[in-house]
Write a protein that holds these residues in place. Structure first.
Motif, PDB file in Angstrom:
ATOM      1  N   ASN A  52     -34.451 -46.407 -46.394  1.00  0.00           N
ATOM      2  CA  ASN A  52     -35.133 -46.876 -47.603  1.00  0.00           C
ATOM      3  C   ASN A  52     -36.090 -48.032 -47.333  1.00  0.00           C
ATOM      4  OD1 ASN A  52     -33.979 -45.060 -49.545  1.00  0.00           O
ATOM      5  ND2 ASN A  52     -32.054 -46.196 -49.360  1.00  0.00           N
ATOM      6  N   SER A  53     -36.155 -48.486 -46.069  1.00  0.00           N
ATOM      7  CA  SER A  53     -37.087 -49.550 -45.706  1.00  0.00           C
ATOM      8  C   SER A  53     -38.336 -49.002 -45.022  1.00  0.00           C
ATOM      9  CB  SER A  53     -36.400 -50.553 -44.767  1.00  0.00           C
ATOM     10  OG  SER A  53     -35.287 -51.157 -45.389  1.00  0.00           O
ATOM     11  N   LEU A  54     -38.314 -47.730 -44.673  1.00  0.00           N
ATOM     12  CA  LEU A  54     -39.450 -47.124 -43.983  1.00  0.00           C
ATOM     13  C   LEU A  54     -40.628 -46.933 -44.935  1.00  0.00           C
ATOM     14  CD1 LEU A  54     -37.573 -44.370 -41.929  1.00  0.00           C
ATOM     15  CD2 LEU A  54     -38.475 -46.528 -41.060  1.00  0.00           C
ATOM     16  N   ASP A  55     -41.843 -46.979 -44.372  1.00  0.00           N
ATOM     17  CA  ASP A  55     -43.039 -46.757 -45.204  1.00  0.00           C
ATOM     18  C   ASP A  55     -43.495 -45.300 -45.163  1.00  0.00           C
ATOM     19  OD1 ASP A  55     -43.981 -46.626 -42.644  1.00  0.00           O
ATOM     20  OD2 ASP A  55     -45.721 -47.919 -42.959  1.00  0.00           O
ATOM     21  N   VAL A  56     -42.609 -44.411 -44.717  1.00  0.00           N
ATOM     22  CA  VAL A  56     -42.873 -42.974 -44.750  1.00  0.00           C
ATOM     23  C   VAL A  56     -41.761 -42.294 -45.537  1.00  0.00           C
ATOM     24  CG1 VAL A  56     -44.154 -42.877 -42.584  1.00  0.00           C
ATOM     25  CG2 VAL A  56     -41.670 -42.670 -42.532  1.00  0.00           C
ATOM     26  N   GLU A 102     -38.166 -33.574 -42.779  1.00  0.00           N
ATOM     27  CA  GLU A 102     -39.596 -33.784 -42.987  1.00  0.00           C
ATOM     28  C   GLU A 102     -39.900 -35.279 -43.086  1.00  0.00           C
ATOM     29  OE1 GLU A 102     -42.388 -31.092 -45.028  1.00  0.00           O
ATOM     30  OE2 GLU A 102     -42.122 -32.485 -46.703  1.00  0.00           O
ATOM     31  N   ILE A 103     -40.971 -35.682 -42.397  1.00  0.00           N
ATOM     32  CA  ILE A 103     -41.491 -37.045 -42.482  1.00  0.00           C
ATOM     33  C   ILE A 103     -42.884 -36.951 -43.069  1.00  0.00           C
ATOM     34  CG2 ILE A 103     -42.095 -39.139 -41.193  1.00  0.00           C
ATOM     35  CD1 ILE A 103     -40.097 -38.264 -39.058  1.00  0.00           C
ATOM     36  N   ALA A 104     -43.106 -37.633 -44.184  1.00  0.00           N
ATOM     37  CA  ALA A 104     -44.377 -37.534 -44.904  1.00  0.00           C
ATOM     38  C   ALA A 104     -45.069 -38.886 -44.982  1.00  0.00           C
ATOM     39  CB  ALA A 104     -44.136 -36.990 -46.319  1.00  0.00           C
ATOM     40  N   LYS A 105     -46.353 -38.905 -44.619  1.00  0.00           N
ATOM     41  CA  LYS A 105     -47.171 -40.111 -44.687  1.00  0.00           C
ATOM     42  C   LYS A 105     -48.200 -39.957 -45.790  1.00  0.00           C
ATOM     43  CE  LYS A 105     -48.736 -44.097 -43.055  1.00  0.00           C
ATOM     44  NZ  LYS A 105     -47.917 -45.334 -43.061  1.00  0.00           N
ATOM     45  N   ASP A 106     -48.239 -40.912 -46.707  1.00  0.00           N
ATOM     46  CA  ASP A 106     -49.169 -40.851 -47.829  1.00  0.00           C
ATOM     47  C   ASP A 106     -50.582 -41.212 -47.364  1.00  0.00           C
ATOM     48  OD1 ASP A 106     -50.376 -40.801 -50.281  1.00  0.00           O
ATOM     49  OD2 ASP A 106     -49.421 -42.614 -51.051  1.00  0.00           O
TER      50      ASP A 106
END
Length: 491
Positions: A34-38, A131-135
């Motif tokens: 929950n601290s990740l920016d992805v 899945e890892i998603a980057k905005d």
């Protein structure tokens, strides 16, 4: 108490400790997630979400509790199974890397992400997908806005019958300097301007590569066409392909018909700066464009013929970039039909007084000053400096110093920027390290050569005789280091 009861109690105690440790680890993992920016999402084999972090919830405008433990498509009715990278990776059983996805959230918000999705195996059995998603919504919208503005500007100039070279300012007359080194490369650049062959400019940061590129364009038969420049290091690789080649409507969700930089440069020149920063896979697509003289927009099936001269720029020796897998060798031979080396300032220091006068005149006008010159001490310091930032660094040093004067007409050492003075101090320490007695009336050239030999030997020994790495640590080209090794008989 019997031994059997004691054994049971010991086992229970150990289990409680293991459970406590497991709970602590679980809390730690949840905090990290929950601290990740992805965004992170995991589904099991039944397509039920079992991990869903707060960033993913923010991206998709969902509540974590409404998604966890539920079927993926049930919680996201706007998503089709064939459009879901998670479900696709689960069905195919193989990773899907850097896939762009555009969708509308439940709050009617358009979201664009770049997803990397991979199936999860346990004991060789497929159990789910991660899945890892980057905005990239803001970056994509900004890129589209830039393209739209460029198209509008081009259309307005065409409507007014304004000749294009727009977006260019420099010609060869703006490249000042009387050194033989600089004159040679100017003559070469002027000659190659006559053709449409691709050109590779290589030189350190601040040597004026774009100035040369614009001058070549304005001296060529393409000068009435557009000059389009793009910095390959300034844009994320997942956007660069669409910006270069354009996009076709329907090519991916949310895609619109937009020409890329190749189409915008039609009939003119395209400058690809820091080409070695481009992704290797994208370099392969660029190679195809240069071979076929046509481009295909992202998501399109038809080819568009192009008539564009490509000038590329690189801040390292291209052969070093090839050796370090930053530049494809086959692409280099397409880009570098003509290769020009823009010399660093330390190789033509005799031009320093000319640059000083030029920048003083420039900033006298903008800052409303009347500076006449620099002091002899400052000039000597400029001659001794190695100029890692080259002409741009000299320009910034002059501009910074002129901002600090009051009524003086001569720039003194105390006017120079603090960082520049700090670099000079480093040179002074090198003098002491080389055991040079500065009180003796020895010629400056002897001091410089002594320092050079000391620094070259130190770099060469540290690199275990690797010329490429020794040259890089010294800020020299491989060829220049080889010349100096031969000059000082160090090898």
């Amino acid at each position: 108490m019997t031994k059997s009861k004691e054994l049971v109690m010991d086992q229970e105690h150990q289990l409680r400790e293991q459970l406590a440790i497991a709970e602590q680890k679980l809390l730690l993992y949840e905090t990290i997630l929950n601290s990740l920016d992805v965004g992170i999402q995991v589904i099991d084999k039944q397509e039920t979400t079992i991990v869903y972090n707060s960033m993913m919830a923010k991206l998709e405008g969902e509540d974590v509790n409404n998604v966890l433990g539920k079927k993926l498509l049930n919680t996201m009715p706007y998503l089709q199974a064939e459009d879901s990278t998670l479900i696709t990776a689960l069905k195919l059983g193989r990773p899907l890397n850097d896939r762009r996805q555009t969708y509308i959230t439940a709050q009617n918000k358009r979201v664009i992400t770049v997803n990397s999705t991979t199936p999860i195996y346990f004991n060789n059995k497929l159990v789910g997908a991660l899945e890892i998603a980057k905005d990239i919504t803001f970056i994509q919208m900004l890129a589209e806005k830039i393209i739209d503005l460029q198209q509008n500007l081009s259309a307005q100039k065409n409507a007014l019958n304004v000749a294009q070279p727009f977006r260019t300012r420099y010609t060869f007359s703006d490249i000042i300097g009387n050194s033989d080194t600089l004159k040679t490369v100017k003559v070469q650049a002027n000659r190659v301007a006559r053709s449409s062959s691709n050109i590779l400019l290589y030189g350190e940061t601040g040597t004026g590569k774009e100035l040369f590129a614009q001058s070549i364009h304005n001296a060529s038969l393409r000068k009435q066409g557009p000059f389009v420049a793009i910095n390959c290091a300034a844009l994320p690789e997942h956007l660069l392909e669409g910006l270069l080649f354009g996009t076709a409507k329907g090519g991916f969700t949310g895609a619109l018909d937009r020409p890329g930089f190749f189409e915008q440069a039609q009939g003119g020149t395209l400058l690809l700066d820091e080409i070695n920063s481009m992704n290797i896979n994208l370099q392969a697509k660029l190679l195809r464009v240069l071979q076929e003289y046509s481009i295909r927009r992202v998501g399109a099936t038809n080819e568009i013929a192009i008539n564009v001269r490509v000038i590329s720029a690189i801040n390292v020796n291209p052969f070093d970039a090839i050796a370090q897998k930053q530049l494809r060798e086959d692409l280099y031979y397409r880009l570098g039909t003509v290769t020009l080396h823009i010399p660093p300032l330390r190789e033509h220091k005799e031009d320093i007084p000319i640059y000083i006068d030029h920048f003083i005149e420039k900033y006298n006008q903008s800052l409303e000053l009347d500076i006449k010159k620099v002091s002899a001490t400052v000039l000597d310091a400029f001659y001794q400096h190695s100029w890692p930032g080259n002409i741009r660094e000299l320009q910034h040093a002059i501009e910074g110093a002129m901002n600090l004067v009051s009524t003086e007409q001569e720039l003194q050492m105390h006017h120079l920027p603090a960082l520049f003075l700090s670099n000079l101090l480093t040179v002074s320490k090198s003098l002491h390290a080389a055991n040079i007695n500065c009180t003796e009336p020895t010629k400056l050239i002897e001091h410089r050569e002594t320092i050079e030999k000391e620094l070259i030997c130190a770099a060469f020994n540290k690199s275990n005789g690797n010329i490429t790495w020794a040259a890089k640590s010294l800020g020299l080209t491989r060829q220049l280091l080889q010349y100096k090794l031969k000059k000082y008989n160090l090898k």
